[in-house]
Write a protein that holds these residues in place. Sequence first.
Motif, mmCIF file in Angstrom:
data_model
loop_
_atom_site.group_PDB
_atom_site.id
_atom_site.type_symbol
_atom_site.label_atom_id
_atom_site.label_comp_id
_atom_site.label_asym_id
_atom_site.label_seq_id
_atom_site.Cartn_x
_atom_site.Cartn_y
_atom_site.Cartn_z
ATOM 1 N N VAL A 1 -17.517 80.932 -26.481
ATOM 2 C CA VAL A 1 -17.635 79.680 -25.720
ATOM 3 C C VAL A 1 -16.271 79.279 -25.153
ATOM 4 C CG1 VAL A 1 -18.149 77.211 -25.893
ATOM 5 C CG2 VAL A 1 -19.634 78.873 -27.036
ATOM 6 N N LEU A 2 -15.267 79.412 -25.984
ATOM 7 C CA LEU A 2 -13.910 79.065 -25.572
ATOM 8 C C LEU A 2 -13.455 79.949 -24.396
ATOM 9 C CD1 LEU A 2 -11.649 77.215 -26.600
ATOM 10 C CD2 LEU A 2 -10.817 79.131 -27.932
ATOM 11 N N THR A 3 -13.762 81.237 -24.508
ATOM 12 C CA THR A 3 -13.384 82.171 -23.441
ATOM 13 C C THR A 3 -14.127 81.837 -22.148
ATOM 14 O OG1 THR A 3 -13.104 83.820 -25.160
ATOM 15 C CG2 THR A 3 -13.104 84.618 -22.906
ATOM 16 N N ILE A 4 -15.406 81.512 -22.269
ATOM 17 C CA ILE A 4 -16.155 81.110 -21.067
ATOM 18 C C ILE A 4 -15.541 79.834 -20.487
ATOM 19 C CG2 ILE A 4 -18.375 80.199 -20.232
ATOM 20 C CD1 ILE A 4 -19.787 82.246 -21.913
ATOM 21 N N GLY A 5 -15.117 78.917 -21.356
ATOM 22 C CA GLY A 5 -14.473 77.681 -20.886
ATOM 23 C C GLY A 5 -13.249 77.967 -20.040
ATOM 24 N N ILE A 6 -12.471 78.959 -20.450
ATOM 25 C CA ILE A 6 -11.262 79.311 -19.694
ATOM 26 C C ILE A 6 -11.647 79.956 -18.355
ATOM 27 C CG2 ILE A 6 -9.227 80.812 -19.684
ATOM 28 C CD1 ILE A 6 -9.208 80.340 -22.811
ATOM 29 N N HIS A 7 -12.588 80.881 -18.405
ATOM 30 C CA HIS A 7 -13.013 81.534 -17.162
ATOM 31 C C HIS A 7 -13.728 80.534 -16.235
ATOM 32 C CE1 HIS A 7 -12.052 85.843 -17.898
ATOM 33 N NE2 HIS A 7 -11.888 85.343 -19.111
#
Length: 400
Positions: free
Chosen positions: A113-119
């Motif tokens: 989720v965090l990685t998707i937030g950054i992308h």
Amino acid sequence: MTEEICEPLQPEDFVVQPVVDVSPPKWHLAHTTWFFENFVLKSNLKDYKLFDKDYHFLFNSYYETEGDRWVRSERGALTRPWVNEIMAYRKYVDEHMRHFLQDCELDEALSDVLTIGIHHEQQHQELLVYDIKHILGINPLFPTYKPFNGPKEKPILEEKYLKVTEGVYDIGYEGSAFHFDNEEGRHKVFLHGYQILDRLITAGEFMEFIEAGGYEDHNHWLMEGFEWAKKETIKAPFYWFKEDGVWKHYTLAGLEEVNPNEPITHINFYEADAFAKWKGKRLPTEFEWEVACKKYQPEIPDSANFLDQRHFRPMPRVGNEYQFYGDVWEWTNSAYQPYPFYQKVEGALGEYNGKFMINQMVLRGGSYATMKDHIRPTYRNFFHPHLRWQFTGLRLAETL
Ligand SMILES: [Fe+2]
């Protein structure tokens, strides 16, 4: 980076929404922050207090799972919260994220989720550049966003086509780095032999189409496109107009004479398709684009043009090198559809890509406002065929 993109803006620039597709910069700043607050902090940081309970309603973009939200077309009608409050919101969420990341062990689901937030925020950085250009570019004062001091003149060399033989090819993402669900699920497609241009179509080539009466000749156009051009009295790409017999256009460095060596941009799918037909060719499918890109330019060259390099314009290609990445998104002749093994993820983030797979066309490559993390041969961008405020262009292909 998101805040750096907004640095040249004045307070009034943050608020307006000239058309429904453009969001006020202020909204992007808040919405990308809301993503982290809502999907990470709210349910994972103990005793986290929302910055403001009303922001959920204001800054949820399209997640039905997350409940009611402010109507998209009226984002520009809101003068409050004002920019300083949104900057304070960002600071508040940043600080809590920092605190959270120091103390917690991320499990795989939360890490995703965090990685998707950054992308997600990186995608909004690109949208911000589109939207800032629209906000400034329809102003008759043609304000400068950032002056451009780089090299401009690089002659485009001859038309060179790259051949791909008939066969069955693998399509889709393979590997362990971040990628979106819409590019997942390696699968096979059959392609007839074809050839594809090794570079983008230039502004100079598009000018020839205009001067030859391309916009007025229905023979080149899809009916929907011809109707669109007539209804909107379109005779050139977005931001272009003719002054004293000279084509000019708005760039992020202000009003300029069109440089014929730059890739053409700000054309929609209909215009790209009409140009290709006028040339006696066609747009590649997304599969043809991906196979040619993997075959001829699998590695992203340092000279490719990304938001990280801050040119804020598409660059003429250097010498004879292939030009598959980072100048303008390329319209393909493929409808945006799920791949055969597409799987929607559970929960709100299942709404990220899948529900948009209708009435949109796929674009490949990347633009000068795309972050480098988003440049890869399998990345699928998508837009409705009539839109042209984004940084879009084309290359040609034909069946052999
Ligand atoms: Fe978003």
